[in-house]
Every structure is written in structure tokens, then in C-alpha cells.
Design a protein around this motif. Sequence first.
Motif, mmCIF file in Angstrom:
data_model
loop_
_atom_site.group_PDB
_atom_site.id
_atom_site.type_symbol
_atom_site.label_atom_id
_atom_site.label_comp_id
_atom_site.label_asym_id
_atom_site.label_seq_id
_atom_site.Cartn_x
_atom_site.Cartn_y
_atom_site.Cartn_z
ATOM 1 N N PRO A 183 -13.673 30.655 -25.087
ATOM 2 C CA PRO A 183 -13.919 29.093 -24.939
ATOM 3 C C PRO A 183 -12.512 28.286 -25.117
ATOM 4 O O PRO A 183 -11.653 28.783 -25.931
ATOM 5 C CB PRO A 183 -14.850 28.619 -25.871
ATOM 6 C CG PRO A 183 -15.750 29.993 -26.169
ATOM 7 C CD PRO A 183 -14.577 31.024 -26.200
ATOM 8 N N THR A 184 -12.402 27.164 -24.755
ATOM 9 C CA THR A 184 -11.255 26.532 -24.534
ATOM 10 C C THR A 184 -10.976 26.003 -26.021
ATOM 11 O O THR A 184 -11.835 26.109 -26.679
ATOM 12 C CB THR A 184 -11.277 25.170 -23.715
ATOM 13 O OG1 THR A 184 -12.168 24.440 -24.158
ATOM 14 C CG2 THR A 184 -11.492 25.645 -22.136
ATOM 15 N N SER A 185 -9.774 25.671 -26.513
ATOM 16 C CA SER A 185 -9.123 25.319 -27.727
ATOM 17 C C SER A 185 -9.651 24.093 -28.183
ATOM 18 O O SER A 185 -10.069 24.070 -29.443
ATOM 19 C CB SER A 185 -7.913 25.494 -27.896
ATOM 20 O OG SER A 185 -7.213 24.679 -26.986
ATOM 21 N N LEU A 188 -13.460 24.693 -29.301
ATOM 22 C CA LEU A 188 -13.603 25.670 -30.332
ATOM 23 C C LEU A 188 -13.185 24.798 -31.675
ATOM 24 O O LEU A 188 -13.491 25.059 -32.826
ATOM 25 C CB LEU A 188 -12.529 26.797 -30.499
ATOM 26 C CG LEU A 188 -13.007 27.786 -29.427
ATOM 27 C CD1 LEU A 188 -12.064 28.877 -29.381
ATOM 28 C CD2 LEU A 188 -14.308 28.503 -29.941
ATOM 29 N N GLU A 189 -12.429 23.716 -31.517
ATOM 30 C CA GLU A 189 -11.941 22.855 -32.569
ATOM 31 C C GLU A 189 -13.316 22.222 -33.312
ATOM 32 O O GLU A 189 -13.376 21.845 -34.615
ATOM 33 C CB GLU A 189 -10.957 21.673 -32.419
ATOM 34 C CG GLU A 189 -9.659 22.102 -31.905
ATOM 35 C CD GLU A 189 -8.897 21.213 -31.270
ATOM 36 O OE1 GLU A 189 -9.288 19.959 -31.173
ATOM 37 O OE2 GLU A 189 -7.538 21.279 -31.200
ATOM 38 N N SER A 190 -14.403 21.981 -32.530
ATOM 39 C CA SER A 190 -15.487 21.286 -33.206
ATOM 40 C C SER A 190 -16.820 21.929 -32.815
ATOM 41 O O SER A 190 -17.782 21.665 -33.222
ATOM 42 C CB SER A 190 -15.467 19.852 -32.344
ATOM 43 O OG SER A 190 -15.619 19.939 -31.002
ATOM 44 N N GLU A 223 -20.067 25.379 -16.781
ATOM 45 C CA GLU A 223 -19.724 25.758 -15.667
ATOM 46 C C GLU A 223 -19.287 27.222 -15.578
ATOM 47 O O GLU A 223 -19.548 28.090 -14.690
ATOM 48 C CB GLU A 223 -18.656 25.164 -14.990
ATOM 49 C CG GLU A 223 -18.292 25.424 -13.524
ATOM 50 C CD GLU A 223 -17.232 24.595 -13.111
ATOM 51 O OE1 GLU A 223 -16.023 24.758 -13.136
ATOM 52 O OE2 GLU A 223 -17.625 23.403 -12.475
ATOM 53 N N SER A 224 -18.586 27.666 -16.820
ATOM 54 C CA SER A 224 -18.364 29.148 -17.088
ATOM 55 C C SER A 224 -18.336 29.086 -18.760
ATOM 56 O O SER A 224 -18.413 28.246 -19.279
ATOM 57 C CB SER A 224 -16.956 29.388 -16.505
ATOM 58 O OG SER A 224 -16.077 28.827 -17.215
ATOM 59 N N PHE A 225 -18.412 30.364 -19.189
ATOM 60 C CA PHE A 225 -18.248 30.752 -20.669
ATOM 61 C C PHE A 225 -16.960 30.283 -21.147
ATOM 62 O O PHE A 225 -16.970 30.422 -22.400
ATOM 63 C CB PHE A 225 -18.796 31.784 -20.868
ATOM 64 C CG PHE A 225 -20.269 32.302 -20.658
ATOM 65 C CD1 PHE A 225 -21.253 31.260 -21.176
ATOM 66 C CD2 PHE A 225 -20.581 33.099 -19.786
ATOM 67 C CE1 PHE A 225 -22.695 31.635 -20.890
ATOM 68 C CE2 PHE A 225 -21.878 33.661 -19.669
ATOM 69 C CZ PHE A 225 -23.064 32.716 -20.182
ATOM 70 N N THR A 226 -16.066 29.682 -20.720
ATOM 71 C CA THR A 226 -14.767 29.135 -21.063
ATOM 72 C C THR A 226 -15.018 27.744 -21.493
ATOM 73 O O THR A 226 -14.028 27.177 -22.295
ATOM 74 C CB THR A 226 -13.630 29.082 -19.877
ATOM 75 O OG1 THR A 226 -13.932 28.539 -18.822
ATOM 76 C CG2 THR A 226 -13.182 30.898 -19.789
ATOM 77 N N VAL A 227 -16.233 27.213 -21.073
ATOM 78 C CA VAL A 227 -16.511 25.962 -21.483
ATOM 79 C C VAL A 227 -15.419 24.801 -21.390
ATOM 80 O O VAL A 227 -15.051 24.010 -22.320
ATOM 81 C CB VAL A 227 -16.986 25.841 -22.935
ATOM 82 C CG1 VAL A 227 -17.859 24.541 -23.524
ATOM 83 C CG2 VAL A 227 -17.870 27.130 -23.267
ATOM 84 N N GLU A 228 -15.118 24.884 -20.108
ATOM 85 C CA GLU A 228 -14.122 23.435 -19.550
ATOM 86 C C GLU A 228 -14.705 22.563 -19.112
ATOM 87 O O GLU A 228 -14.480 21.436 -19.075
ATOM 88 C CB GLU A 228 -13.267 24.303 -18.510
ATOM 89 C CG GLU A 228 -12.420 25.464 -19.189
ATOM 90 C CD GLU A 228 -11.508 25.963 -17.947
ATOM 91 O OE1 GLU A 228 -11.882 25.975 -16.914
ATOM 92 O OE2 GLU A 228 -10.458 26.984 -18.293
ATOM 93 N N LYS A 229 -15.983 22.605 -18.534
ATOM 94 C CA LYS A 229 -17.010 21.658 -18.140
ATOM 95 C C LYS A 229 -18.320 21.934 -18.712
ATOM 96 O O LYS A 229 -18.860 23.322 -18.660
ATOM 97 C CB LYS A 229 -16.902 21.564 -16.674
ATOM 98 C CG LYS A 229 -15.610 21.238 -15.980
ATOM 99 C CD LYS A 229 -15.558 20.932 -14.349
ATOM 100 C CE LYS A 229 -14.298 20.610 -13.751
ATOM 101 N NZ LYS A 229 -14.245 20.362 -12.461
#
Length: 265
Positions: A183-185, A188-190, A223-229
Motif C-alpha cells: 500500500p502507499t506510504s 500506511l502512516e495512519s 481501486e487496487s491493493f496499493t490503496v491509491e484511491k
Amino acid sequence: MNDQNLGIDTVSGFLQGFEKIIKTSDSTFTVVGHTSLKGKIENNQLKLDSVFTIKHVDRIKTINYEFPTKVLADGKVAWIELIRYQGRKNQTQLFEIQISLLQGRFDGVMASNRYYGGEIDRSHMFLLSGKFKNNPPLNPLSKPYLGSQSDPVAIFEPGEGYIFFKRNSQEFYYLNRKIKTLPTSIFLESMEIVKPYIDFQSQKKYVVVKPKNELNYQLWEVESFTVEKWKVIGKINQMPYLIEGGKLFYKKETALGFTILTEML
């Protein structure tokens, strides 16, 4: 699956409800555990196609691990997460092995008629055992990871294949393509992902997340498991075992056994 049977007698419901069985289509499934089974439903009957199991990990000299935490086998490939206990810090690592190199390897227990009812042909039994010499190589797919717990989850995405999620490191391994994503940094911060889901009918992706400063869980559509949206669906009090057809499916234990509850998204 429909509102009358609530999935209890389908792959989507009854089997998926045990959380160790992955739905791969409306009629096929893969069992995940120390042993991995492939099977299907035909004419309202369960039929088993193949079995892969691993034994005596601590005797395999080419690795330095003690036990498997998850075994997932499909077709010609098996993926294995192994663990070594080190006090409060356990070391885990994800490996891949070619099943075809284990052709015809089984033991007396597997060959018994009592083993899964004797339904699986011996040519479809595959065993990786530390008691055997000249074991095929286990190819590492991840670096060794130190953590207080190992809580891997495997899911299947149509057209993509199997995805292996390690909660303690928040890593997603796309096993068929041998790639890893995070996931995006900023996310992951919160937030921490607790469990991912894929709705087979809508092809939508969801994650149950836990804000790091809260006790409650939230359900997000991503939208994807990188959790950008993402889109926040709302707070949830219980972890669903399945999301399908725009519904959340819950398993509730009663005095008479388990019942299935549903809730619209």
C-alpha cells in the motif's frame, strides 16, 4: 448463491466460511493449510482432484525453518510459507516449488483409502518431506521477515490468480506473476489492512482496515491493493468471511451450530 440458501451449500458460502478454502470459480476451490487440496463441485457433490502436503520441514537441510504456516498448491506450482520460532520474534519466509518435480511422491498415510476417502488418484498426490533425499529446491519469493505473529491470507482474483497477503508486513504477493506490492506510504502512516476481499460478481476490491489510533474496523472499497484511491463504506463490528454480490456475509455461532447472516453494502 441466493437469499434462500445463503451460500451454505456452495463454494461461496459453506466452504469459504472456514476461511481456509479459496473460491477460484463458481464450482472450484483450493484448500489452504498444512495440506493443500484442489477440488470442485459437480452435481451437488464435492470432488477432490489433487493433494499437496509437506512434512518434516525441520529435516530439510537446504532451509532453516521448522514448520509450514500456509501451503497453497495449484496446477504445477505450490507456494509455502515457512516459520522458525525465535522466542517472541518469529522468522517467516515465502517459497515456491515446482510440483511436477514431486510426481508420484507420497507416503503410506496419503495412499490409504482412509485419506480423504481414497478419492484422490495416487498420481495426483504430491509430498515434500524432509525424510526424502534430493528434495527439489524451494525458491524464495520473499525475504525472511521477523515479526511477533504470522497471519497470512490467500485470496484469488479472476484473471490475476492467487494473491498472498502478509498482514504483519502489509505485503501483497501476486503469486502467478511473482511480483510484490505494498500500500502507499501515505496510507500506511495512519492505517493497517486487516484483510482483503474480492467480490467475484462485481470484480470490486475491498479491504478491512484499522486506523492506528482507533479500536474500530472500517470497510473500504479500493481501486487496487496499493490503496491509491478508495471509498469508505463505513465502520464494521465483525469481520465478514465473504463479500459477494454487493453483500457482506457473516458467520455466527449459535447453540445449534453456525448460521449465516447477510448485510447489504
